[in-house]
Design a protein around this motif. Structure first.
Motif, PDB file in Angstrom:
ATOM      1  N   HIS A 106       0.834  -1.202   0.000  1.00 20.43           N
ATOM      2  CA  HIS A 106       0.000   0.000   0.000  1.00 20.43           C
ATOM      3  C   HIS A 106       0.870   1.254   0.000  1.00 20.43           C
ATOM      4  O   HIS A 106       1.861   1.346   0.732  1.00 20.43           O
ATOM      5  CB  HIS A 106      -0.915   0.011   1.224  1.00 20.43           C
ATOM      6  CG  HIS A 106      -1.779  -1.204   1.339  1.00 20.43           C
ATOM      7  ND1 HIS A 106      -2.753  -1.517   0.417  1.00 20.43           N
ATOM      8  CD2 HIS A 106      -1.813  -2.198   2.264  1.00 20.43           C
ATOM      9  CE1 HIS A 106      -3.359  -2.624   0.766  1.00 20.43           C
ATOM     10  NE2 HIS A 106      -2.806  -3.072   1.883  1.00 20.43           N
ATOM     11  N   ARG A 109      -2.142   7.441   1.104  1.00 23.28           N
ATOM     12  CA  ARG A 109      -2.351   8.824   0.664  1.00 23.28           C
ATOM     13  C   ARG A 109      -3.493   9.446   1.472  1.00 23.28           C
ATOM     14  O   ARG A 109      -4.522   9.844   0.919  1.00 23.28           O
ATOM     15  CB  ARG A 109      -2.680   8.852  -0.823  1.00 23.28           C
ATOM     16  CG  ARG A 109      -1.690   8.145  -1.720  1.00 23.28           C
ATOM     17  CD  ARG A 109      -0.510   9.020  -2.049  1.00 23.28           C
ATOM     18  NE  ARG A 109      -0.922  10.098  -2.931  1.00 23.28           N
ATOM     19  CZ  ARG A 109      -0.112  11.088  -3.330  1.00 23.28           C
ATOM     20  NH1 ARG A 109       1.125  11.109  -2.904  1.00 23.28           N
ATOM     21  NH2 ARG A 109      -0.559  12.028  -4.122  1.00 23.28           N
ATOM     22  N   SER A 115      -6.432  12.819  -5.138  1.00 27.16           N
ATOM     23  CA  SER A 115      -5.833  11.694  -5.857  1.00 27.16           C
ATOM     24  C   SER A 115      -6.936  10.749  -6.321  1.00 27.16           C
ATOM     25  O   SER A 115      -7.808  10.364  -5.521  1.00 27.16           O
ATOM     26  CB  SER A 115      -4.839  10.940  -4.966  1.00 27.16           C
ATOM     27  OG  SER A 115      -3.785  11.797  -4.577  1.00 27.16           O
ATOM     28  N   ARG A 118      -8.573   6.266  -5.008  1.00 28.23           N
ATOM     29  CA  ARG A 118      -8.031   5.810  -3.736  1.00 28.23           C
ATOM     30  C   ARG A 118      -8.942   4.752  -3.120  1.00 28.23           C
ATOM     31  O   ARG A 118     -10.153   4.798  -3.266  1.00 28.23           O
ATOM     32  CB  ARG A 118      -7.872   6.976  -2.761  1.00 28.23           C
ATOM     33  CG  ARG A 118      -6.790   7.971  -3.105  1.00 28.23           C
ATOM     34  CD  ARG A 118      -6.572   8.934  -1.959  1.00 28.23           C
ATOM     35  NE  ARG A 118      -7.809   9.573  -1.534  1.00 28.23           N
ATOM     36  CZ  ARG A 118      -7.941  10.283  -0.403  1.00 28.23           C
ATOM     37  NH1 ARG A 118      -6.905  10.433   0.404  1.00 28.23           N
ATOM     38  NH2 ARG A 118      -9.104  10.839  -0.093  1.00 28.23           N
ATOM     39  N   PRO A 136      -6.885   5.695   3.580  1.00 25.54           N
ATOM     40  CA  PRO A 136      -6.972   5.877   2.125  1.00 25.54           C
ATOM     41  C   PRO A 136      -5.593   5.833   1.478  1.00 25.54           C
ATOM     42  O   PRO A 136      -4.610   6.380   2.000  1.00 25.54           O
ATOM     43  CB  PRO A 136      -7.625   7.258   1.981  1.00 25.54           C
ATOM     44  CG  PRO A 136      -8.323   7.502   3.276  1.00 25.54           C
ATOM     45  CD  PRO A 136      -7.486   6.817   4.311  1.00 25.54           C
ATOM     46  N   GLY A 137      -5.527   5.149   0.345  1.00 29.04           N
ATOM     47  CA  GLY A 137      -4.252   5.034  -0.362  1.00 29.04           C
ATOM     48  C   GLY A 137      -4.412   4.258  -1.651  1.00 29.04           C
ATOM     49  O   GLY A 137      -5.520   3.972  -2.108  1.00 29.04           O
ATOM     50  N   TRP A 138      -3.285   3.913  -2.225  1.00 30.56           N
ATOM     51  CA  TRP A 138      -3.229   3.165  -3.486  1.00 30.56           C
ATOM     52  C   TRP A 138      -2.599   1.803  -3.224  1.00 30.56           C
ATOM     53  O   TRP A 138      -1.441   1.712  -2.810  1.00 30.56           O
ATOM     54  CB  TRP A 138      -2.395   3.913  -4.532  1.00 30.56           C
ATOM     55  CG  TRP A 138      -3.081   5.111  -5.121  1.00 30.56           C
ATOM     56  CD1 TRP A 138      -4.419   5.297  -5.247  1.00 30.56           C
ATOM     57  CD2 TRP A 138      -2.450   6.277  -5.650  1.00 30.56           C
ATOM     58  NE1 TRP A 138      -4.677   6.504  -5.842  1.00 30.56           N
ATOM     59  CE2 TRP A 138      -3.488   7.129  -6.109  1.00 30.56           C
ATOM     60  CE3 TRP A 138      -1.134   6.687  -5.809  1.00 30.56           C
ATOM     61  CZ2 TRP A 138      -3.237   8.376  -6.691  1.00 30.56           C
ATOM     62  CZ3 TRP A 138      -0.879   7.916  -6.387  1.00 30.56           C
ATOM     63  CH2 TRP A 138      -1.931   8.746  -6.831  1.00 30.56           C
TER      64      TRP A 138
END
Length: 290
Positions: A106, A109, A115, A118, A136-138
């Motif tokens: 991961h 973000r 972005s 996400r 939250p993230g990628w």
């Protein structure tokens, strides 16, 4: 590059030189600037916080405008780059077989609401907390070739950012199938070699991955989750009754006043099927050991 020392190993330099040429051929648009950016990214000291910092290194010989133009308008032939990476000498296990590991990493973000795409990433022990969180993230899915020994080096062969609409199992199986086919085409696996071992983390369903990879010369190995319940084999019908009848009778039951000598024993009351009967298992929940 010319090697002056006669006893130096030339093969690693030759492999690196061929890879540089093949990698440059994969950069179809703005290739010169993208190639210098890659060299600056690999040769810079420490982590890179902004792309502008790469223009200050000696490997990048162009200005800021060329860097932004390459990032905005440049292009990379990704399928060809995958074949180039598959054609490199691959690390092997102690028995000489190829071992590929699949996992998700991961890139958090939490402070970037603009972005796109996400997802909520599951993390544990962040910011000094001992409980798990969803940040939250990628999520990025990686496929790497491993080797035996104490070293922690691995060779990344494929990477993909997962989106909200992606089926993780189906997307991963397609990538693994494409990578195995590239390894076969590039001569890294030949007929007669041991099957390629694919190691999946606990987040993957190993039986389903084995079904999706059917037809490939691979063996699937999956980690089991700690909360996974594995059922025992179904007992033979009537085994519980035989076990109950085999128990020795107590003195109180033999001298019970409710029984008359010579009379047949009283039948046991039949349990209602809706009272305290064990619920039937949910269809399709049987676990499989891999």
């Amino acid at each position: 590059m010319r090697l002056l020392q006669p006893d130096i190993q030339r093969e690693p330099f030759a492999v690196a030189s061929r890879f540089r040429d093949d990698f440059f051929d994969c950069l179809t648009v703005r290739g010169d600037t993208l190639f210098e950016l890659t060299g600056a990214l690999l040769c810079t000291d420490g982590s890179v916080t902004t792309p502008v910092d790469l223009t200050l290194t000696a490997e990048h010989r162009r200005g800021h405008g060329a860097m932004h133009e390459a990032l905005n308008s440049g292009n990379v032939d990704v399928p060809r780059l995958r074949q180039v990476l598959a054609g490199l000498p691959q690390p092997e296990a102690a028995d000489g077989r190829l071992v590929l590991a699949v996992d998700v990493t991961h890139w958090l973000r939490p402070d970037a609401p603009t972005s796109p795409d996400r997802l909520f990433c599951h993390v544990y022990g962040r910011s000094g907390r001992s409980s798990d969180q969803f940040v939250p993230g990628w999520p990025y899915s990686f496929i790497a070739a491993l080797e035996s020994g104490r070293t922690s080096w691995c060779q990344i062969l494929d990477a993909l950012r997962l989106g909200p609409a992606d089926d993780v199992a189906k997307t991963t199986a397609d990538r693994v199938r494409r990578l195995v086919e590239d390894l076969i085409d590039m001569g890294r696996w030949k007929a007669g070699d041991r099957d390629i071992l694919i190691v999946f983390d606990a987040g993957y369903d190993a039986p389903r991955m084995a079904y999706l990879l059917e037809g490939l010369p691979v063996e699937v190995l999956g980690r089991m989750r700690t909360d996974l319940v594995v059922r025992k084999p179904v007992p033979v019908r009537g085994s519980h009754r035989r076990k109950a009848d085999a128990r020795p009778s107590t003195a109180r039951s033999s001298a019970s006043p409710s029984r008359t000598p010579g009379a047949s024993p009283m039948p046991r009351p039949r349990r209602s099927p809706t009272a305290t009967a064990r619920p039937a298992p949910w269809p399709g929940t049987a676990s499989i050991l891999v």
